[in-house]
Design an enzyme around this catalytic site. Structure first.
Site, PDB file in Angstrom:
ATOM      1  N   TYR A 104      35.565  44.044  46.618  1.00 35.53           N
ATOM      2  CA  TYR A 104      35.183  45.353  46.077  1.00 35.53           C
ATOM      3  C   TYR A 104      33.990  45.143  45.165  1.00 35.53           C
ATOM      4  O   TYR A 104      34.124  44.660  44.045  1.00 35.53           O
ATOM      5  CB  TYR A 104      36.358  45.961  45.315  1.00 35.53           C
ATOM      6  CG  TYR A 104      36.146  47.379  44.837  1.00 35.53           C
ATOM      7  CD1 TYR A 104      36.365  48.455  45.689  1.00 35.53           C
ATOM      8  CD2 TYR A 104      35.749  47.645  43.530  1.00 35.53           C
ATOM      9  CE1 TYR A 104      36.190  49.764  45.251  1.00 35.53           C
ATOM     10  CE2 TYR A 104      35.574  48.945  43.078  1.00 35.53           C
ATOM     11  CZ  TYR A 104      35.796  49.996  43.947  1.00 35.53           C
ATOM     12  OH  TYR A 104      35.623  51.291  43.510  1.00 35.53           O
ATOM     13  N   GLN A 147      31.495  46.494  42.950  1.00 39.29           N
ATOM     14  CA  GLN A 147      31.038  47.586  42.096  1.00 39.29           C
ATOM     15  C   GLN A 147      30.128  47.088  40.983  1.00 39.29           C
ATOM     16  O   GLN A 147      28.988  47.523  40.858  1.00 39.29           O
ATOM     17  CB  GLN A 147      32.227  48.323  41.486  1.00 39.29           C
ATOM     18  CG  GLN A 147      31.819  49.426  40.503  1.00 39.29           C
ATOM     19  CD  GLN A 147      32.987  50.309  40.130  1.00 39.29           C
ATOM     20  OE1 GLN A 147      33.481  51.069  40.950  1.00 39.29           O
ATOM     21  NE2 GLN A 147      33.426  50.209  38.881  1.00 39.29           N
ATOM     22  N   THR A 148      30.615  46.173  40.149  1.00 38.74           N
ATOM     23  CA  THR A 148      29.860  45.720  38.981  1.00 38.74           C
ATOM     24  C   THR A 148      28.527  45.085  39.382  1.00 38.74           C
ATOM     25  O   THR A 148      28.444  44.334  40.357  1.00 38.74           O
ATOM     26  CB  THR A 148      30.694  44.695  38.189  1.00 38.74           C
ATOM     27  OG1 THR A 148      31.900  45.322  37.763  1.00 38.74           O
ATOM     28  CG2 THR A 148      29.944  44.178  36.983  1.00 38.74           C
ATOM     29  N   SER A 199      30.350  48.698  32.845  1.00 42.53           N
ATOM     30  CA  SER A 199      31.164  49.867  32.536  1.00 42.53           C
ATOM     31  C   SER A 199      30.511  51.169  32.993  1.00 42.53           C
ATOM     32  O   SER A 199      31.213  52.125  33.335  1.00 42.53           O
ATOM     33  CB  SER A 199      31.421  49.934  31.024  1.00 42.53           C
ATOM     34  OG  SER A 199      32.100  48.778  30.587  1.00 42.53           O
ATOM     35  N   GLY A 206      35.111  39.429  42.649  1.00 39.50           N
ATOM     36  CA  GLY A 206      36.122  38.484  43.110  1.00 39.50           C
ATOM     37  C   GLY A 206      36.198  38.437  44.624  1.00 39.50           C
ATOM     38  O   GLY A 206      36.034  39.453  45.305  1.00 39.50           O
ATOM     39  N   ARG A 216      61.887  23.325  17.900  1.00 40.14           N
ATOM     40  CA  ARG A 216      60.972  22.494  17.114  1.00 40.14           C
ATOM     41  C   ARG A 216      61.385  22.549  15.645  1.00 40.14           C
ATOM     42  O   ARG A 216      61.583  23.619  15.085  1.00 40.14           O
ATOM     43  CB  ARG A 216      59.540  23.015  17.277  1.00 40.14           C
ATOM     44  CG  ARG A 216      58.501  22.285  16.440  1.00 40.14           C
ATOM     45  CD  ARG A 216      57.162  23.014  16.538  1.00 40.14           C
ATOM     46  NE  ARG A 216      56.161  22.428  15.657  1.00 40.14           N
ATOM     47  CZ  ARG A 216      55.117  23.105  15.166  1.00 40.14           C
ATOM     48  NH1 ARG A 216      54.950  24.389  15.467  1.00 40.14           N
ATOM     49  NH2 ARG A 216      54.244  22.511  14.375  1.00 40.14           N
ATOM     50  N   ARG A 218      55.005  36.603  13.558  1.00 38.48           N
ATOM     51  CA  ARG A 218      54.038  36.491  14.645  1.00 38.48           C
ATOM     52  C   ARG A 218      54.689  36.668  16.019  1.00 38.48           C
ATOM     53  O   ARG A 218      54.075  37.242  16.929  1.00 38.48           O
ATOM     54  CB  ARG A 218      53.340  35.126  14.591  1.00 38.48           C
ATOM     55  CG  ARG A 218      52.431  34.977  13.380  1.00 38.48           C
ATOM     56  CD  ARG A 218      52.308  33.528  12.943  1.00 38.48           C
ATOM     57  NE  ARG A 218      51.505  32.724  13.836  1.00 38.48           N
ATOM     58  CZ  ARG A 218      51.444  31.392  13.795  1.00 38.48           C
ATOM     59  NH1 ARG A 218      52.172  30.731  12.884  1.00 38.48           N
ATOM     60  NH2 ARG A 218      50.686  30.731  14.623  1.00 38.48           N
ATOM     61  N   GLY A 271      50.188  22.092  17.222  1.00 42.06           N
ATOM     62  CA  GLY A 271      49.241  21.230  17.925  1.00 42.06           C
ATOM     63  C   GLY A 271      49.525  21.134  19.408  1.00 42.06           C
ATOM     64  O   GLY A 271      48.603  21.057  20.229  1.00 42.06           O
ATOM     65  N   GLU A 316      38.016  45.951  35.410  1.00 46.84           N
ATOM     66  CA  GLU A 316      38.547  47.294  35.694  1.00 46.84           C
ATOM     67  C   GLU A 316      38.413  48.212  34.472  1.00 46.84           C
ATOM     68  O   GLU A 316      39.257  49.063  34.218  1.00 46.84           O
ATOM     69  CB  GLU A 316      40.004  47.219  36.172  1.00 46.84           C
ATOM     70  CG  GLU A 316      40.215  46.330  37.361  1.00 46.84           C
ATOM     71  CD  GLU A 316      39.157  46.535  38.447  1.00 46.84           C
ATOM     72  OE1 GLU A 316      38.796  47.698  38.713  1.00 46.84           O
ATOM     73  OE2 GLU A 316      38.686  45.539  39.011  1.00 46.84           O
TER      74      GLU A 316
END
Length: 689
Positions: free
Chosen positions: A146, A148-149, A155, A188, A319, A345, A413, A436
């Site tokens: 596809y 497009q870009t 955008s 892609g 851990r 978090r 780490g 997209e």
């Protein structure tokens, strides 16, 4: 090289610790999985994973962390070819191939053929064109992408430079790239794979521009795969991630194609150049493929984040670091998941993850209903569907991609190691916030739709009845802010936390208030450019409401006495409090019903308390997401908890450490590099003697 024998066992077994976390479950993990992951997805995952595990010689991805880009592409092509063979044998469907891609996280060069080329033909081709192209595409007799870009236009679809000009004398279209900035880029499956491109180009007939439309352009021979005359095509090279995919570039030099190569379900160019459209067709219907892909992104992001949260929460639970620093008293070092900063978090991400699963199911149903209306000739729902897709694509991909990064950091780490399963994964998933529709640009489309509805209410116009206009009508009488503060803005936070309806009202009021204030500013002369930051905030507030609404709607399908309800309601409340905490400025600056600093402090304290409560169920909750070891491909998040043993074994598989390759490599390097350095001084002294 081998691991020495006789090493002492770890005094705090990570496997035993993980099992102890599972023993805390206040619900059935299997029942939770059945509720939060839709049945079709569960069945597809089970079927596909069983098949993948039956052919490890093809589908093993354990070695992918050691591969070069070319090796990854070769492995992906091998996998892709076998998946196509299995589909033709009747063992997999096309949708199940996409599930296999998600499981293996090695999205190969056949991906865009299925994800965009075929859906565009299905949605925008006439029956005659489907006979010409779709059957061949579905049988893999042609391979598509596809396009497009462009290198100069991403955008701004309306600004595409590639042209598709009708030539009445030959009844053909001429597709042309007039400049370098018109070069198709980032496409892609284009770099080395596609034989055909679905090119989005400015349709020009008799000198009139009808805007971007899709046209099928053959670009490579299906006989020898060589580029066709007038076609310059190639691969973009290495990227931050997604390196098994052949993103490519394309320049077309006055390439001619038959008139029927222009997809004509929603626009017809007859022989001679007469242009017509079906009645009641919204011009934006050509974006149907992009809405479909955004729907798939919303669906996939719940699975994407689940892989990261499963890895990070399991590892944080086993851990151990430092003694006596966490509030809970334990023998020896404390599990990292007991520390407040780690909890803050990871645990909100878990709540967002569960909300995503509920949202993906509800939005998929919304999309199906809207497309059914579209096929019946009713284009009314399209604008609201498009706005919702833009907002949810932004919300889910932002949360998921930043969530993966948060999970990497929370692994310390070891999160930096490829064996965490989160680094290659992060790079592969990162494009979701850009492709997209760049998320910052998409937010403008959602915000513009909301503002349009507000202005319509102010003008006394009739607006469609949908989830957006429902909350706007409820909180903006006549499209304007109310004169007095709604009762739910003055409630104690503890009461809000126990009242799901009040939570939705507050989130809806926040979004409606921001929309009204922005509409006022723009009506007073504030430029669009000066409004962009406020549009981002409005889009996020709108999407926070939609996600919370979908989540609560899904929870209402539970039986009243369900043992799942207490934990799920706590997750929904956690999500609500987290939104308030993260966007406290929105609440403090409300023109009507503003929160007080004391209320914000209440939010922070209650959020910390709920996070601590959910932490006790964190491992069972990620187990219920159903992410198998095959999908994790991680030493840190493995289901048996044997983290460090596996981590070391995986390192031993590095070609530098393998007995069959490592000795030869190290010997070569010693002779070529290390020996000249190590012996330089000695050789110099010897030379003087």
């Amino acid at each position: 090289m081998q691991i020495p024998k006789g090493l002492q066992a770890m005094t705090s077994s990570t496997a035993d610790t993980l099992q102890a976390e599972r023993s805390k479950a206040a619900f059935s993990v299997a029942e939770m999985n059945a509720f939060i992951v839709d049945e079709q997805m569960r069945m597809q995952l089970t079927k596909v994973e069983r098949l993948l595990l039956s052919e490890p010689e093809t589908f093993d991805v354990r070695q992918v962390y050691f591969m070069s880009r070319t090796e990854k592409m070769d492995h992906a092509l091998k996998i892709g070819r076998r998946l196509i063979e299995l589909m033709k044998e009747g063992k997999l469907t096309g949708e199940e191939i996409s599930i296999a891609d998600m499981i293996l996280d090695i999205n190969g060069p056949f991906g865009l053929h299925r994800a965009m080329f075929i859906p565009t033909l299905q949605n925008q081709a006439t029956e005659e064109q489907k006979a010409m192209f779709l059957s061949k595409a579905e049988n893999y007799e042609i391979l598509g992408c596809y396009a497009q870009t462009e290198i100069g236009h991403g955008s701004n679809v309306q600004g595409l430079e590639t042209t598709c000009t009708y030539l009445p004398e030959t009844d053909e279209f001429e597709v042309h790239s007039p400049s370098i900035s018109a070069c198709k880029w980032w496409i892609g499956s284009l770099g080395v794979t596609a034989t055909h491109a679905m090119v989005m180009a400015q349709l020009v007939v008799n000198g009139k521009n009808y805007g971007p439309n899709p046209v099928v352009v053959p670009i490579r021979s299906v006989e020898d795969h060589q580029p066709l005359p007038g076609v310059t095509v190639g691969d973009l090279g290495p990227k931050f991630g997604f390196n098994a995919m052949d993103n490519g570039f394309l320049l077309l030099d006055h390439v001619r194609v038959p008139r029927l190569n222009l997809l004509q379900r929603y626009i017809t160019v007859a022989q001679g150049g007469r242009v017509s459209r079906p009645k009641n067709v919204d011009p934006k219907v050509a974006y149907g493929t992009m809405v479909y892909v955004r729907t798939q992104i919303v669906r996939n992001m719940s699975q994407v984040l689940a892989k990261a949260t499963t890895t990070a929460i399991r590892y944080a639970a086993v851990r151990r670091q430092f003694s006596g620093k966490a509030d809970k008293r334990v023998d020896g070092e404390s599990p990292v998941l007991d520390y407040g900063m780690v909890q803050h978090r990871l645990i909100p991400l878990l709540a967002q993850n569960y909300a995503m699963f509920a949202t993906s199911q509800a939005f998929a149903a919304h999309y199906a209903e809207s497309m059914a209306e579209l096929n019946r000739g009713n284009f009314g729902p399209l604008k609201e569907l498009h706005a919702t897709a833009c907002g949810l694509k932004r919300w889910t991909s932002d949360v998921a991609i930043h969530g993966i990064d948060t999970c990497r950091h929370a692994c310390g780490g070891h999160g930096f190691s490829q064996f965490s399963g989160l680094n290659e994964f992060f790079g592969n998933q990162y494009p979701n916030i850009i492709w997209e529709g760049d998320n910052y640009v998409l937010s403008q489309q959602t915000a513009r739709f909301v503002l349009t509805q507000v202005n319509a209410l102010r003008a006394g116009k009739q607006v469609a009845d949908n989830q957006t206009t429902q909350y706007l009508r409820a909180h903006l009488p006549g499209g304007h802010l109310p004169k007095t503060a709604p009762a739910f803005t003055q409630m104690p936070v503890a009461d809000l936390a126990s009242n799901s309806e009040a939570q939705l009202q507050l989130l809806g009021f926040r979004a409606a208030s921001m929309a009204a204030e922005l509409a006022d500013s723009m009506a007073a002369g504030q430029s669009h450019n000066r409004s962009l930051v406020a549009m981002q905030r409005l889009c996020d507030a709108h999407s926070d409401y939609i996600v919370a609404s979908y989540f609560r709607r899904h929870l209402r399908t539970l039986a009243p006495a369900s043992p799942l309800a207490p934990t799920l309601n706590k997750l929904a409340t956690l999500l609500f409090l987290y939104v308030l905490e993260q966007h406290s400025a929105d609440l403090l600056r409300l023109t009507v019903g503003a929160f007080s600093p004391a209320q914000i402090s209440e939010v922070e304290l209650l959020l910390a308390q709920v996070i601590e409560e959910v932490r006790e169920q964190a491992v069972p909750l990620v187990d219920a997401l159903g992410i198998t070891d095959l999908r994790l491909n991680s030493a840190l998040g493995r289901s048996d908890g044997k983290v460090y043993e596996n981590y070391l074994e995986w390192a031993m598989e590095d070609p530098l450490n393998r007995e069959d390759t490592g000795n030869a490599i190290r010997k070569q390097w010693f002779e070529k590099y290390y020996k000249p350095v190590l012996h330089a001084a000695k050789n110099k002294r010897d030379a003087r003697l």
